[in-house]
Design an enzyme around this catalytic site. Sequence first.
Site, PDB file in Angstrom:
ATOM      1  N   GLY A  32       2.141   5.075  -1.034  1.00  0.00           N
ATOM      2  CA  GLY A  32       1.642   6.418  -1.296  1.00  0.00           C
ATOM      3  C   GLY A  32       2.684   7.207  -2.072  1.00  0.00           C
ATOM      4  N   ARG A  33       3.687   7.664  -1.324  1.00  0.00           N
ATOM      5  CA  ARG A  33       4.722   8.530  -1.866  1.00  0.00           C
ATOM      6  C   ARG A  33       5.333   8.021  -3.174  1.00  0.00           C
ATOM      7  NH1 ARG A  33       7.528  11.563   1.580  1.00  0.00           N
ATOM      8  NH2 ARG A  33       6.619  10.220   3.149  1.00  0.00           N
ATOM      9  N   CYS A  76       4.750  34.363   8.457  1.00  0.00           N
ATOM     10  CA  CYS A  76       5.510  35.092   9.461  1.00  0.00           C
ATOM     11  C   CYS A  76       6.049  34.120  10.506  1.00  0.00           C
ATOM     12  CB  CYS A  76       4.629  36.138  10.105  1.00  0.00           C
ATOM     13  SG  CYS A  76       3.867  37.194   8.884  1.00  0.00           S
ATOM     14  N   TYR A  81       2.087  14.058  -0.186  1.00  0.00           N
ATOM     15  CA  TYR A  81       2.230  14.772   1.089  1.00  0.00           C
ATOM     16  C   TYR A  81       2.609  16.242   0.863  1.00  0.00           C
ATOM     17  CZ  TYR A  81       2.299   9.929   2.563  1.00  0.00           C
ATOM     18  OH  TYR A  81       1.979   8.608   2.737  1.00  0.00           O
ATOM     19  N   GLU A 100       0.883  -1.170   0.000  1.00  0.00           N
ATOM     20  CA  GLU A 100       0.000   0.000   0.000  1.00  0.00           C
ATOM     21  C   GLU A 100       0.921   1.219   0.000  1.00  0.00           C
ATOM     22  OE1 GLU A 100      -2.471  -0.824   3.453  1.00  0.00           O
ATOM     23  OE2 GLU A 100      -0.828  -0.269   4.787  1.00  0.00           O
TER      24      GLU A 100
HETATM   25  C1  LIG Z   1       0.948   6.405   5.246  1.00  0.00           C
HETATM   26  C2  LIG Z   1       0.711   4.955   5.160  1.00  0.00           C
HETATM   27  C3  LIG Z   1       1.056   4.258   3.993  1.00  0.00           C
HETATM   28  C4  LIG Z   1       1.767   4.897   2.840  1.00  0.00           C
HETATM   29  O1  LIG Z   1       3.040   5.288   3.175  1.00  0.00           O
HETATM   30  P1  LIG Z   1       4.091   5.793   2.063  1.00  0.00           P
HETATM   31  O2  LIG Z   1       5.302   6.069   2.863  1.00  0.00           O
HETATM   32  O3  LIG Z   1       3.500   7.018   1.448  1.00  0.00           O
HETATM   33  O4  LIG Z   1       4.247   4.698   1.072  1.00  0.00           O
HETATM   34  C5  LIG Z   1       0.753   2.907   3.938  1.00  0.00           C
HETATM   35  N1  LIG Z   1       0.145   2.275   4.971  1.00  0.00           N
HETATM   36  C6  LIG Z   1      -0.205   2.922   6.105  1.00  0.00           C
HETATM   37  C7  LIG Z   1      -0.857   2.161   7.190  1.00  0.00           C
HETATM   38  C8  LIG Z   1       0.082   4.268   6.227  1.00  0.00           C
HETATM   39  O5  LIG Z   1      -0.242   4.891   7.371  1.00  0.00           O
END
Ligand SMILES: *Cc1c(COP(=O)(O)O)cnc(C)c1O
Length: 407
Positions: free
Chosen positions: A269-270, A345, A374, A267
């Site tokens: 994201g980045r 500021c 992010y 799973e």
């Molecule tokens: C944030 C998160 C991800 C994704 O993390 P990345 O570093 O963006 O790949 C996957 N699983 C859980 C449970 C998360 O909290």
Amino acid sequence: MNRFQRWIQARKAEDGGPVCAHLYDLDHLKTHTRAIVSSLPGRFRMYYAMKANSEPLILDTLVSVVHGFETASLGEVRKARTAGKTIPVIFGGPGKTDEEMEEAVRLGVERIHVESIQELRRVSWIAGRLGVHIPVLLRVNLKGPFPSATLHMAGRPTQFGIDEEEVPEAIRMARELEGVNLEGFHFHSLSNNLDVERHLRLLRLYMEKVAGWEKLFGVRSKVINVGGGIGIDFADPDASFDWERFLPGLSALERELPETVETIQFECGRYLTASCGGYAVEVLDLKQNHGKNYAVVRGGTHHFRLPASWQHSHPFEVVPVDRWDYPFPRKEWKDTAVTVVGQLCTPKDVLAREAAVSRLRIGDVLLFRYTGAYGWSISHHDFLSHPHPDQVYFRERSLQAEGGVQR
Ligand SMILES: *Cc1c(COP(=O)(O)O)cnc(C)c1O
């Protein structure tokens, strides 16, 4: 010149006002993600952790290329369902309310990642109220220590997951409780890991732990979720995690797993969305203070908090803009180092520190790269009440030839 640079030049040609925009290349996002997903060996699956960026057009682009969405709130579950009525959705995260879990089940999430024994009891109670069985994974916070990375969610005290010591109790309970189907285990232990070997060792550790619990307690894991955490090296983003080198390791790992494991889920994201984004900000002022050079830009960490949150210097390029509408001379620096700051500021409003530039003028635009994850989503947009940046999406068959879809 790339799409973002062309957009900046076109925008300055038609309007002298300062540039401030989040730019997203949806074609890149699709190509990049599709390449990753299609390279995965047989039983591996790629879910998108949508907290990295849950803008509707990002989700619309990803819905046809990833295996599913990973969500951590009811708001995210709803966004996932808007993007795709049938896409698999998994639901995790600490502190889920009853209402969130019930509604998530009604919206057809395929599985809940349980974060504590108390939560497991509530899942069972909710399953009873709804008259359903709820498939779950137990999220485990392993003892560690883990390979180094930027952020650690496990292997140390955090609010995440079930303590490894409590796993036997959690397994026993999951099997006893009505309405709970224990389908496997979930691990997400670190973020922004850059090293292929380390990541493989981490996955191997997960597999060994699961095999141990299977043997000790006679459970079967249909699903093992190995989390996200594959990183981007902001010092040298183009040389980040070496995915090609990762693949043979994944294949080897998969061959060792028993047939009973149906899927191994990532799973991420980045790693999926960072590279599709750019944040373009115009230089409003160049000034020296206590011997240091500062470039003050239109925008800042209220639009792009990542460098402040991670305490890094974010990479950018200078896009030279020739337009200069004032009747007085334009300030310019050559071959120097600048610290790039925003309009807030607070001395924490820093996007990059002591970055080398060969030439920088007031009115040039700085294009920060790798801002698609992010970035906007984690920023405190309304601090100081400055206007929000433009959000510009580029995709091939857009209405404007190169301009993309503006929202
Ligand atoms: C944030 C998160 C991800 C994704 O993390 P990345 O570093 O963006 O790949 C996957 N699983 C859980 C449970 C998360 O909290």
